[in-house]
Enzyme design. Structure first.
Site, short mmCIF file in Angstrom:
data_model
loop_
_atom_site.label_atom_id
_atom_site.label_comp_id
_atom_site.label_asym_id
_atom_site.label_seq_id
_atom_site.Cartn_x
_atom_site.Cartn_y
_atom_site.Cartn_z
NE ARG A 29 71.23 18.40 31.52
CZ ARG A 29 70.83 17.91 30.30
NH1 ARG A 29 69.38 17.76 30.02
NH2 ARG A 29 70.97 19.50 29.62
CB ILE B 112 44.98 35.16 58.46
CG1 ILE B 112 45.01 36.91 58.32
CG2 ILE B 112 44.93 34.76 59.25
CD1 ILE B 112 46.32 37.66 59.79
CD GLU C 68 45.66 45.79 62.69
OE1 GLU C 68 45.81 47.32 61.59
OE2 GLU C 68 45.34 44.75 63.63
CG HIS D 292 67.22 21.52 38.68
ND1 HIS D 292 67.34 21.64 39.89
CD2 HIS D 292 66.24 20.02 38.76
CE1 HIS D 292 66.81 20.53 40.88
NE2 HIS D 292 66.21 19.60 40.46
N GLY E 242 53.15 44.83 60.74
CA GLY E 242 53.49 43.61 60.68
C GLY E 242 54.67 42.75 61.78
CB SER E 243 58.06 42.86 61.57
OG SER E 243 58.14 41.97 60.84
N GLY F 146 57.01 35.96 60.07
CA GLY F 146 57.57 35.23 61.75
C GLY F 146 58.84 36.22 61.95
CD GLU G 254 54.78 32.87 63.67
OE1 GLU G 254 54.37 33.02 64.76
OE2 GLU G 254 55.05 32.98 62.24
#
Lengths: 249, 396
Positions: free
Chosen positions: B285, B172, B142, B355, B146-147, B380, B259
């Site tokens: 490269r 969500i 919410e 890169h 969170g956690s 998570g 999870e």
């Protein structure tokens, strides 16, 4: 109708093949192995024949080391009914494979043998033809369409310049080309079901075949790298180069 | 080397003691699926902001959405290790927005129904969940919590044979497109212990009072739809309670274990894909007359990252194996989440750096992957929260 599908365990098509340092062959250690893609097409075709109600049983056979069992398991997960592993370690040349397969055919009496036109490792393109000759059966090679009728099978072949359709009296040998079909995935439920399907283990001796190679590999080398090209400035220069440097016109 | 190890090495299998041939075959099928049916379309999904339903239906057909679910619903009854194979391979797709869409459905949301659902609830939904016909979301977070799950404010008030939900949820995943929402809400009176005051509810899309707010605009995971949800006098039948009233906190904590394992596996799949594609770049490269791969500083850094990813992957496998045999793996799973969530970001930062200018361009894969990875140390269970879980179990 019973269908026999020979499947070969080869280096996965995604693997960049390297020559062994001592030139005795290519590196197989720690290399991902998979079913020969042309054989996957053969398995798929057999399954489609079964789904159409034309084939009743599909037997996947592999000739190779113990791990070739994984290749058979893949065929079973796709939809083959049972497997036969003919255990042979080391190189097996097409003629030995064809002789062993003839032994399997004599035992199983299939109406149709469907196999890849070639394996992507050695690209021999011989096994199907040799098997048909040993059996004295008709053959339809490089198939892009397979339609079994009553006691016969129509095979459309990809030949230079077009398509040729041959009608073979069954039993027959068919080898698959790339465009015959697109092999399905093995769904997870089918992977689990395949664990319960039987795989019989045999040896070359069971079929009275000596699989020892008749050829000796002298050396294996990497193909030479491609040379850099050149950019020509004009059509005239191109013609000049084709004439004098490439000597093709 | 034993004969068995030799055979494993030669067959190019995972070289891990944890996996059975069926795990390897599953891995092979998922990898092919990702190459053929995900990668060619991923960019379009990133553009449109969600992963289409068709691909989930296809995954359902192939049995990828029911790995651990009962056969009666079309599942395959495998274990945590098979789930790890799925998460790792989807992570390798380089489209983590797609990966999380599937994995939230299979391993973060539908688990609430599978674990706590009544027979009637399971019979009503599980077959559709396994087939990909009904997609799930889980709504715990919410704006104010969170956690810290016990800190949620959404309330569910009993009213006759129904519960009435009021409150809001945020961030969500699958929030826009889901058919089934597993929603955490406070039940119980003022004096109730916080850990006994949370319950889970099954809310179907279209229930009056449930409003899907805006689709949130994210830093990464752009092919995943993420929503804000509002519950305003949202009436659900009492039969939609998932499990017992007041047991929601424990259900959430239990499912967090899975999870977090899944996120760890996904992160290691992402990290490996980044290393692989960076290696392709480094070997081709040229700079100062030789490939970048010839530079000691780069080789050494990449080799260390590969070593860490291998270590992380093995830790994921180990945690999954503990879980699969029913052991409490809270310590290991917390390590997985903390370590892999941070490591994937370390890998992305280095790979993007190597890169050069291309890594800064939206057209490069590594640019997207670096954005996608950022949430892995947050969602998570944030790294800091996970490390507390590890610290608590260090015995001092």
């Amino acid at each position: 109708m019973k269908v026999l599908v020979p499947v070969k365990r080869v280096i996965d098509y995604n693997v960049k093949v390297r020559v062994k340092a001592d030139g005795s062959g290519v590196e197989l250690a720690n290399v991902k192995m998979s079913m020969n893609p042309f054989d996957e097409i053969a398995v798929e075709e057999a399954i489609r024949l079964k789904e159409k109600g034309k084939a009743t049983e599909i037997i996947a056979v592999s000739i190779g080391p113990q791990q070739a069992q994984e290749t058979i398991r893949t065929a079973l997960a796709m939809g083959a009914d049972r497997g036969i592993l003919v255990k042979v370690d080391g190189t097996v040349e097409p003629l030995a494979v064809a002789k062993i397969l003839k032994g399997v055919v004599d035992e199983e009496n299939p109406d149709l043998v469907i196999l890849g036109k070639q394996a992507i490792d050695d690209d021999c393109n011989q096994t199907g033809q040799m098997l048909a000759a040993l059996l004295g059966w008709p053959q339809g090679t490089f198939a892009s369409k397979v339609e079994p009728g009553d006691g016969s099978v129509d095979v459309t072949r990809e030949v230079d310049g077009g398509l040729q359709t041959v009608s073979l009296k069954m039993p027959a040998v068919v080898t698959t080309d790339l465009r015959l079909n697109e092999p399905r995935y093995a769904s997870l439920p089918n992977i689990m079901k395949a664990k319960k399907k039987p795989i019989a283990e045999k040896t070359a001796a069971d079929y009275g075949v000596d699989p020892a190679p008749r050829l000796t590999v002298l050396k294996t080398v990497e193909p030479g790298g491609r040379k850099a090209g050149v950019k020509v400035g004009s059509a005239g220069e191109l013609v000049e180069k084709l004439k004098n440097e490439a000597a093709v016109i | 080397m034993t004969a068995l190890a030799q055979a494993d090495a030669e067959s190019g299998t995972s070289r891990s003691p944890y996996f059975e041939p069926e795990h390897e075959m599953l891995r092979e099928q998922i990898r092919r699926f990702v190459e053929d049916e995900v990668k060619p379309h991923g960019l379009a999904w990133e553009e449109q902001g969600f992963t289409p339903r068709e691909i989930l239906l296809r995954m359902g057909e192939l049995g990828f959405l029911g790995i651990r679910y009962p056969a009666e619903y079309g599942g395959s009854e495998l274990d945590t290790l098979a789930t790890v194979v799925l998460a790792e391979e989807l992570g390798r797709s380089t489209f983590s927005g797609f990966a999380i869409t599937a994995l939230v459905h299979t391993d973060m949301a539908s688990v609430h129904i599978a674990h706590a659902g009544s027979q009637a609830q399971k019979d009503a939904h599980m077959a559709d969940i396994v087939a990909g016909r009904k997609i799930c979301a889980v709504a715990v977070t919410e704006p104010g919590a969170g956690s810290d799950v016990k800190g949620i404010r959404t309330r569910a008030r009993r009213d006759g044979d129904a519960y009435v939900l009021d409150g809001s949820k945020i961030y969500i995943t699958n929030g826009v497109l889901a058919d089934l929402y597993c929603v955490a809400a406070k039940t119980g009176g003022e004096g109730e212990r916080p850990s006994r005051s949370v319950s889970m509810f099954l809310v179907e899309k279209g229930t009056p009072g449930l409003r899907v707010g805006r689709a949130l605009d994210k830093h990464g995971w752009r092919s995943s739809d993420t929503a804000e949800l509002f519950f305003e006098n949202c009436r659900v039948p009492a039969a939609n309670l998932l499990g017992e009233e007041g047991h929601g906190f424990y259900a959430i904590m239990r499912n967090f274990q899975n999870e977090r394992t899944v996120i760890g596996a996904m992160a290691m799949g992402e990290a490996q894909a980044a290393i692989d594609l960076t290696l392709d770049w480094l070997t081709s490269r040229q700079a100062f007359g030789e490939p970048l791969w010839a530079k000691g500083a780069i080789r050494q850094r990449m080799a260390m990252l590969q070593s860490k990813v291998e270590a992380g992957r093995q830790l994921v496998y180990h945690a999954a194996w503990l879980d699969a045999r029913g052991a409490d793996a809270t310590r290991e799973v917390s390590m997985v989440k903390a370590y892999c969530g941070d490591l994937v970001n370390e890998v992305m930062a280095a790979c993007l750096q190597f890169h050069g200018g291309l890594g800064f361009m939206r057209e490069s894969t590594i640019e997207r992957m670096a954005r996608d990875a950022r949430v892995q140390s947050i969602g998570g269970g944030a790294t800091e929260v996970m490390l507390e879980e590890v610290a608590k179990r260090m015995g001092r």
